[in-house]
Design a protein around this motif. Structure first.
Motif, short mmCIF file in Angstrom:
data_model
loop_
_atom_site.label_atom_id
_atom_site.label_comp_id
_atom_site.label_asym_id
_atom_site.label_seq_id
_atom_site.Cartn_x
_atom_site.Cartn_y
_atom_site.Cartn_z
N ASN A 270 -10.69 9.77 2.55
CA ASN A 270 -11.79 10.47 1.86
C ASN A 270 -11.28 11.26 0.65
OD1 ASN A 270 -13.80 9.57 3.72
ND2 ASN A 270 -13.11 11.15 5.16
N LEU A 271 -10.46 10.61 -0.15
CA LEU A 271 -9.94 11.24 -1.36
C LEU A 271 -10.98 11.18 -2.47
CD1 LEU A 271 -6.40 9.54 -1.34
CD2 LEU A 271 -6.94 11.87 -0.59
N SER A 272 -10.71 11.94 -3.52
CA SER A 272 -11.58 11.86 -4.70
C SER A 272 -11.43 10.48 -5.33
CB SER A 272 -11.20 12.94 -5.71
OG SER A 272 -9.88 12.73 -6.19
N VAL A 273 -12.42 10.08 -6.11
CA VAL A 273 -12.40 8.76 -6.74
C VAL A 273 -11.16 8.62 -7.63
CG1 VAL A 273 -13.58 7.22 -8.34
CG2 VAL A 273 -14.89 8.54 -6.68
N ARG A 274 -10.80 9.68 -8.36
CA ARG A 274 -9.64 9.64 -9.26
C ARG A 274 -8.35 9.39 -8.48
NH1 ARG A 274 -8.49 11.62 -14.38
NH2 ARG A 274 -6.31 12.18 -14.75
N SER A 275 -8.17 10.12 -7.38
CA SER A 275 -6.95 9.97 -6.57
C SER A 275 -6.88 8.58 -5.95
CB SER A 275 -6.91 11.03 -5.47
OG SER A 275 -6.91 12.33 -6.02
N GLU A 276 -8.00 8.12 -5.41
CA GLU A 276 -8.03 6.82 -4.75
C GLU A 276 -7.74 5.69 -5.74
OE1 GLU A 276 -11.46 4.14 -2.72
OE2 GLU A 276 -11.22 6.17 -1.89
N ASN A 277 -8.33 5.74 -6.92
CA ASN A 277 -8.11 4.70 -7.93
C ASN A 277 -6.68 4.70 -8.44
OD1 ASN A 277 -10.74 3.83 -7.75
ND2 ASN A 277 -11.46 5.02 -9.51
N ALA A 278 -6.07 5.88 -8.57
CA ALA A 278 -4.68 5.97 -9.03
C ALA A 278 -3.74 5.32 -8.03
CB ALA A 278 -4.29 7.43 -9.25
N LEU A 279 -3.99 5.54 -6.73
CA LEU A 279 -3.14 4.93 -5.69
C LEU A 279 -3.32 3.41 -5.68
CD1 LEU A 279 -3.63 7.44 -2.71
CD2 LEU A 279 -1.64 7.23 -4.23
N LYS A 280 -4.55 2.95 -5.76
CA LYS A 280 -4.81 1.50 -5.73
C LYS A 280 -4.20 0.81 -6.94
CE LYS A 280 -9.06 1.53 -2.98
NZ LYS A 280 -10.53 1.26 -2.96
N ALA A 281 -4.24 1.47 -8.09
CA ALA A 281 -3.67 0.88 -9.30
C ALA A 281 -2.16 0.70 -9.17
CB ALA A 281 -3.98 1.75 -10.51
N THR A 282 -1.54 1.50 -8.31
CA THR A 282 -0.09 1.40 -8.09
C THR A 282 0.24 0.40 -7.00
OG1 THR A 282 -0.03 3.76 -8.62
CG2 THR A 282 1.99 2.83 -7.78
N GLY A 283 -0.79 -0.14 -6.34
CA GLY A 283 -0.55 -1.12 -5.27
C GLY A 283 -0.51 -0.50 -3.90
N ILE A 284 -0.88 0.78 -3.78
CA ILE A 284 -0.90 1.47 -2.48
C ILE A 284 -2.30 1.31 -1.90
CG2 ILE A 284 -0.63 3.68 -1.30
CD1 ILE A 284 1.23 4.54 -3.57
N LEU A 285 -2.40 0.51 -0.84
CA LEU A 285 -3.71 0.19 -0.27
C LEU A 285 -3.89 0.73 1.14
CD1 LEU A 285 -3.98 -3.53 -1.48
CD2 LEU A 285 -4.83 -1.47 -2.61
N THR A 286 -2.79 0.97 1.87
CA THR A 286 -2.89 1.46 3.25
C THR A 286 -2.18 2.80 3.38
OG1 THR A 286 -0.86 0.39 4.01
CG2 THR A 286 -2.89 -0.92 4.09
N ILE A 287 -2.46 3.50 4.46
CA ILE A 287 -1.81 4.79 4.73
C ILE A 287 -0.31 4.58 4.92
CG2 ILE A 287 -1.64 6.69 6.38
CD1 ILE A 287 -4.65 6.39 6.83
N GLU A 288 0.07 3.48 5.56
CA GLU A 288 1.48 3.20 5.78
C GLU A 288 2.23 3.06 4.46
OE1 GLU A 288 4.28 0.17 8.39
OE2 GLU A 288 2.29 -0.47 7.77
N GLU A 289 1.62 2.34 3.51
CA GLU A 289 2.25 2.16 2.20
C GLU A 289 2.35 3.49 1.45
OE1 GLU A 289 0.79 -2.44 1.30
OE2 GLU A 289 -0.39 -0.75 0.57
N LEU A 290 1.42 4.40 1.73
CA LEU A 290 1.43 5.70 1.07
C LEU A 290 2.56 6.59 1.59
CD1 LEU A 290 0.20 7.89 -0.75
CD2 LEU A 290 -1.39 8.42 1.13
N ILE A 291 2.72 6.67 2.93
CA ILE A 291 3.71 7.61 3.48
C ILE A 291 5.10 7.01 3.56
CG2 ILE A 291 1.92 8.77 4.82
CD1 ILE A 291 3.02 7.41 7.33
N ASP A 292 5.21 5.72 3.25
CA ASP A 292 6.54 5.08 3.27
C ASP A 292 7.27 5.34 1.96
OD1 ASP A 292 8.70 3.64 4.16
OD2 ASP A 292 7.91 1.73 3.42
N ARG A 293 7.21 6.57 1.48
CA ARG A 293 7.87 6.99 0.25
C ARG A 293 7.92 8.53 0.28
NH1 ARG A 293 4.90 4.05 -3.93
NH2 ARG A 293 4.46 2.61 -2.21
N PRO A 294 8.90 9.11 -0.38
CA PRO A 294 8.97 10.57 -0.39
C PRO A 294 7.83 11.18 -1.21
CG PRO A 294 10.64 9.63 -1.83
CD PRO A 294 10.03 8.49 -1.09
#
Length: 326
Positions: A270-294
């Motif tokens: 439930n992130l803001s549209v800006r945050s969600e789009n920025a993550l998707k543009a980087t190829g981060i689509l799942t929570i696992e892909e998000l936290i698998d980085r510092p």
């Protein structure tokens, strides 16, 4: 007693090339105990490189030629060059249609300016993958009559080894030239081991296995075959003292819950549209892909300000998860 987690295995696709190229595949094995990533990865890699069988030529019979160093007036290439070209032949095999212990004859009987792998007549159960491979350039209207002897085996065999094999299998045939054989259908295998913390105090390992074949076998089949080979070797150790350790190995408590949480889309944060789009543009689509980085990796994401970064960090913490340690 602290139990072992049951690892999860999956195939992943990272780019468009992998979607359309069945020769390359990337697999991951997750929730491995520390140290098991390299233990399993190295064993799989060495088994894949050394023990996956395939078909290759081991000898030829070229009409008008008695040995590999004899001059051959019908082609621009000498016999050694023709042999080198044949070593690049990629052969697909249907094990259900052949006898893996038999010797097979591939024939070339063509009068063409350029002889390619497409001119080879193959028995049932075999298929030439690289049909555009040039075998020889013929002089004027000369005809090539050649028998290519093929077997199904594994590893690499020198022409000296194949020469002994010829005496054993083809004893009475004259003018047969032994050549080196590379039976492996594998182009390359890479492994990588990363630390993963799925929101708990204990750190696990993720094994990433990248397999590229020559196009005559699917990477999935290769990995499955390697696992089967290793399983048969390790089975002999079970016979020393049969012990059922299943209850100690498989930990089912909250495993399904953790898996579903990590595989969930970032939209569930439930992130803001800006945050969600920025993550998707980087190829981060799942929570696992998000936290698998510092956490510091968020600094490199384009169009992600401090407010958005704090929002993402808080959302991850609200789930009881944490980012990968620096």
């Amino acid at each position: 007693m602290e139990k072992f987690l049951k690892p999860t295995f999956k195939k992943i696709i990272k780019n468009e090339e992998q979607k359309h190229n069945s020769n390359i595949a990337i697999f991951t094995v997750e929730k491995l105990e520390p140290g098991f990533g390299n233990t399993i990865g190295v064993a799989l890699r060495r088994t894949i490189l050394s023990s996956i069988p395939g078909a290759a030529s081991f000898a030829i019979n070229l009409e008008g030629v008695n040995h590999e160093f004899q001059a051959f007036s019908d082609t621009y290439e000498d016999v050694v060059e023709i042999v080198l070209n044949l070593k690049n032949l990629i052969i697909e095999v249907d094990e259900n249609l052949i006898d893996i212990d038999d010797v097979y004859k591939f024939n070339i009987n063509q009068r063409e300016k350029i002889i390619t792998a497409a001119d080879i007549e193959v028995p049932n159960g075999f298929k030439i993958i690289n049909k555009d491979l040039i075998i020889a350039n013929m002089i004027e209207k000369a005809k090539m009559n050649m028998i290519i002897y093929v077997i199904y085996s594994k590893g690499f065999k020198t022409f000296e080894e194949n020469r002994l094999f010829i005496k054993d299998k083809l004893g009475g045939i004259s003018n047969v030239i032994a050549i080196d054989s590379n039976f492996s259908p594998i182009e390359r295998v890479n492994i990588r081991v990363d630390d993963v913390n799925p929101g708990e105090s204990k750190v696990f390992e993720r094994l990433t296995l990248e397999v590229e074949t020559k196009g005559n076998i699917l990477p999935e089949k290769v990995v499955g075959a390697a696992g089967s080979i290793l399983k048969n070797y390790f089975r002999s150790f079970d016979e020393l003292h049969e012990v059922d350790l299943t209850k100690n190995f498989v930990e089912e408590i909250e495993e399904e819950e953790i898996d579903s949480q990590l595989q969930a889309s970032i939209e569930t944060l439930n992130l803001s549209v800006r945050s969600e789009n920025a993550l998707k543009a980087t190829g981060i689509l799942t929570i696992e892909e998000l936290i698998d980085r510092p956490v510091s990796a968020l600094q490199t994401i384009k169009n992600l300000g401090d407010k958005s970064k704090n929002e993402i960090i808080q959302s991850v913490q609200d789930l009881g998860l944490s980012f990968k340690s620096e």
